[in-house]
Design an enzyme around this catalytic site. Sequence first.
Site, PDB file in Angstrom:
ATOM      1  N   HIS A 209       5.531  -4.249  -1.478  1.00 25.33           N
ATOM      2  CA  HIS A 209       6.335  -3.334  -0.661  1.00 25.33           C
ATOM      3  C   HIS A 209       7.838  -3.573  -0.845  1.00 25.33           C
ATOM      4  CE1 HIS A 209       2.570  -3.721   2.106  1.00 25.33           C
ATOM      5  NE2 HIS A 209       2.353  -2.860   1.128  1.00 25.33           N
TER       6      HIS A 209
HETATM    7  C1  LIG Z   1      -1.261  -2.590  -5.319  1.00 26.94           C
HETATM    8  C2  LIG Z   1      -0.438  -1.911  -4.238  1.00 26.94           C
HETATM    9  C3  LIG Z   1      -1.026  -1.597  -3.035  1.00 26.94           C
HETATM   10  C4  LIG Z   1      -0.276  -0.987  -2.032  1.00 26.94           C
HETATM   11  N1  LIG Z   1      -0.895  -0.629  -0.878  1.00 26.94           N
HETATM   12  C5  LIG Z   1      -0.211   0.037   0.074  1.00 26.94           C
HETATM   13  C6  LIG Z   1      -0.856   0.481   1.239  1.00 26.94           C
HETATM   14  O1  LIG Z   1      -2.051   0.285   1.405  1.00 26.94           O
HETATM   15  N2  LIG Z   1      -0.127   1.131   2.171  1.00 26.94           N
HETATM   16  C7  LIG Z   1       1.221   1.348   2.021  1.00 26.94           C
HETATM   17  O2  LIG Z   1       1.836   1.876   2.961  1.00 26.94           O
HETATM   18  N3  LIG Z   1       1.851   0.958   0.908  1.00 26.94           N
HETATM   19  C8  LIG Z   1       1.166   0.342  -0.078  1.00 26.94           C
HETATM   20  N4  LIG Z   1       1.789  -0.005  -1.233  1.00 26.94           N
HETATM   21  C9  LIG Z   1       3.219   0.327  -1.380  1.00 26.94           C
HETATM   22  C10 LIG Z   1       3.495   1.834  -1.496  1.00 26.94           C
HETATM   23  O3  LIG Z   1       2.613   2.435  -2.406  1.00 26.94           O
HETATM   24  C11 LIG Z   1       4.946   2.001  -1.910  1.00 26.94           C
HETATM   25  O4  LIG Z   1       5.749   1.392  -0.902  1.00 26.94           O
HETATM   26  C12 LIG Z   1       5.389   3.433  -2.069  1.00 26.94           C
HETATM   27  O5  LIG Z   1       4.586   4.162  -2.950  1.00 26.94           O
HETATM   28  C13 LIG Z   1       6.837   3.440  -2.572  1.00 26.94           C
HETATM   29  O6  LIG Z   1       7.278   4.771  -2.620  1.00 26.94           O
HETATM   30  P1  LIG Z   1       8.565   5.149  -3.451  1.00 26.94           P
HETATM   31  O7  LIG Z   1       8.778   6.607  -3.310  1.00 26.94           O
HETATM   32  O8  LIG Z   1       9.655   4.230  -3.050  1.00 26.94           O
HETATM   33  O9  LIG Z   1       8.248   4.763  -4.958  1.00 26.94           O
HETATM   34  P2  LIG Z   1       6.980   5.040  -5.868  1.00 26.94           P
HETATM   35  O10 LIG Z   1       5.836   5.536  -5.074  1.00 26.94           O
HETATM   36  O11 LIG Z   1       6.790   3.823  -6.682  1.00 26.94           O
HETATM   37  O12 LIG Z   1       7.455   6.246  -6.803  1.00 26.94           O
HETATM   38  C14 LIG Z   1       8.535   6.119  -7.705  1.00 26.94           C
HETATM   39  C15 LIG Z   1       8.260   7.019  -8.902  1.00 26.94           C
HETATM   40  O13 LIG Z   1       9.480   7.229  -9.603  1.00 26.94           O
HETATM   41  C16 LIG Z   1       9.202   7.215 -10.994  1.00 26.94           C
HETATM   42  N5  LIG Z   1      10.446   6.887 -11.706  1.00 26.94           N
HETATM   43  C17 LIG Z   1      11.093   5.694 -11.737  1.00 26.94           C
HETATM   44  N6  LIG Z   1      12.204   5.798 -12.484  1.00 26.94           N
HETATM   45  C18 LIG Z   1      12.255   7.071 -12.923  1.00 26.94           C
HETATM   46  C19 LIG Z   1      13.181   7.790 -13.745  1.00 26.94           C
HETATM   47  N7  LIG Z   1      14.295   7.219 -14.232  1.00 26.94           N
HETATM   48  N8  LIG Z   1      12.919   9.091 -14.024  1.00 26.94           N
HETATM   49  C20 LIG Z   1      11.807   9.705 -13.533  1.00 26.94           C
HETATM   50  N9  LIG Z   1      10.903   9.057 -12.748  1.00 26.94           N
HETATM   51  C21 LIG Z   1      11.142   7.770 -12.449  1.00 26.94           C
HETATM   52  C22 LIG Z   1       8.125   6.154 -11.127  1.00 26.94           C
HETATM   53  O14 LIG Z   1       7.430   6.295 -12.358  1.00 26.94           O
HETATM   54  C23 LIG Z   1       7.274   6.409  -9.902  1.00 26.94           C
HETATM   55  O15 LIG Z   1       6.245   7.324 -10.188  1.00 26.94           O
HETATM   56  C24 LIG Z   1       1.091  -0.666  -2.246  1.00 26.94           C
HETATM   57  C25 LIG Z   1       1.681  -0.992  -3.460  1.00 26.94           C
HETATM   58  C26 LIG Z   1       0.934  -1.615  -4.447  1.00 26.94           C
HETATM   59  C27 LIG Z   1       1.597  -1.959  -5.739  1.00 26.94           C
END
Ligand SMILES: Cc1cc2nc3c(=O)[nH]c(=O)nc-3n(C[C@H](O)[C@H](O)[C@H](O)COP(=O)(O)OP(=O)(O)OC[C@H]3O[C@@H](n4cnc5c(N)ncnc54)[C@H](O)[C@@H]3O)c2cc1C
Length: 539
Positions: free
Chosen positions: A457
Amino acid sequence: MSPPGVRDSGPDAYRDSRTLTAPSAPNLVDGAALERDTAVRADACVIGSGAGGAVVAKELAEGGMSVVLLEDGPWVGTDEFSPEVTAAIPQLYRDAGQTVALGRPPIVVPLGRAVGGTTILNSGTCLRPPDSVLAGWAEAPGLEGLCADGLDLYFRRVERELNVSQVPEDLAGRNAAIVREGAEALGWSGGYLHRNSRGCVGTGLCPYGCPSGGKQHAGITYVPKAWSAGARLFTRTRAVRVELARGGQVTGVRARAAGGARVRVTAPLVVVACGAFSTPALLRRSGIRAPALGRHLTLHPATTMRAAFDDPVGMWDGVPQSYYVDEFADDGVILEGIAGPPAYLAALLEGWGPAHRAAMDTAERTAQFGVLVTDRPSGRVRSVAGHPLATYALGDRELEAFRRGLAALAEIYRAAGARSVTLPVAGAEPIALPNGRAVAAAIGRVDRRTLRTLAFHPLGTARAGSDPDGSVVDGRLAVHAVPGLRVADGSVVPSSPGVNPMITIMALATRLAFELLGEDPPQEEPEPASRPTAGRRGR
Ligand SMILES: Cc1cc2nc3c(=O)[nH]c(=O)nc-3n(C[C@H](O)[C@H](O)[C@H](O)COP(=O)(O)OP(=O)(O)OC[C@H]3O[C@@H](n4cnc5c(N)ncnc54)[C@H](O)[C@@H]3O)c2cc1C
């Protein structure tokens, strides 16, 4: 039947697959197959299709804006997931799952890289932050709206979209039942988790995608709705930088498709949602020089403890993360299931050769559960040649919280009748139970040198606040002094919520989209019959 205004969020809703759909991918340009440089115009360009980006793209598109969504990773359909670790990890994870925060101890931080972002491989746990955490955020000038009441309607909307509902006991698996038995014997607070599910059948394969399509990750929920509302998605297309005019106003995004073509999006509004590791790097490449950018990283570090039983456990049967113990949540410790298929366990086990084989021979009778620790900001994401490099220092208080969580989990396993527990430290041997002294002594010796941790996270690297020196975005998630540039991912979260952050990120993203559309909060969202919360004081 639910009374009007209340949404069923119990076990029946969890297993109800009537509205389960397997979307095709109509409005998608695969950057790997793009042969020519391409220029497009839109009202808004959203970068990243994970928890934050997918939500903003859908809400803006449904609100009438033309939207282009850029995603570095591929589209992976439900029928393309593999149960094999060697295939699934490179398919879905950034850096083949080996992203790390350097420090003592080094901490592996897996991140998703596919349509849906990290939600495609996550455990699906949905928890709202405790009210006490939200009250703390709302105390900061400019963040008043981030209180429990101010976010409630946005949480409700996310929870309805994802069908957030409680895991039924019979899908929770024996691994969870053991912890439940132990916690109940001790009189400790816990419960079955709420998850984003429509017809989950408990394959136990959440970290490799969900082959039944039951996990309602952003790639099969929000993204298809964005498509239906006209949004265009470029996959395998990496944003290189956000373009700014001389006066600092955003003008669009330059991106590079995997096949080599250049993609240029002209848009007066850009929402960056690349996740807490990649967002600071992209903002820096775009010329943003906020002093707080990349700082204040929290990881919510985690570890696992294993226990040996006489009878079969089969930690891979049922939902891997289905139960939690929040008895110590107010002290910054929460216990949640962390389990997976045999190949996953094999990768976590210490030792090699005959010792590893002996451990795998008893895998069927091995239980495993996780300890997650609320941390203060003590990490940083720098950029090296444009790529993120994270460092993180585990504090004394956090180390003590780990010891406390491990002691609690050992107590639970003892109460549930385990033969032995194995600590998450280098070279650990099983410690026979009920030898409480030996367990306490071994836990007392856990230190930064030996502790095995990982984290799921990462948050806070472009955190929200009113002070431009201590934050990167304001309460509207607008980058300070850069008109047209917003951030909507884990990087804006002001401090560790102490729970899994997915629906918090999504609620903040929903709020941002409504604000950008000039709309009031969505009044018509039904109240869930049970709220997904943890923390005794948070209830
Ligand atoms: C194994 C695991 C289990 C988890 N379990 C849970 C859970 O049960 N419950 C929960 O609440 N959270 C959980 N999490 C955490 C949760 O999934 C994340 O906190 C959340 O998805 C983060 O959201 P975000 O929008 O910050 O980034 P992300 O969901 O990571 O999305 C970011 C996206 O941006 C893309 N990206 C990056 N750089 C670029 C670029 N330059 N150009 C275009 N695209 C780009 C990436 O490829 C990615 O697809 C878990 C995480 C992991 C790893």
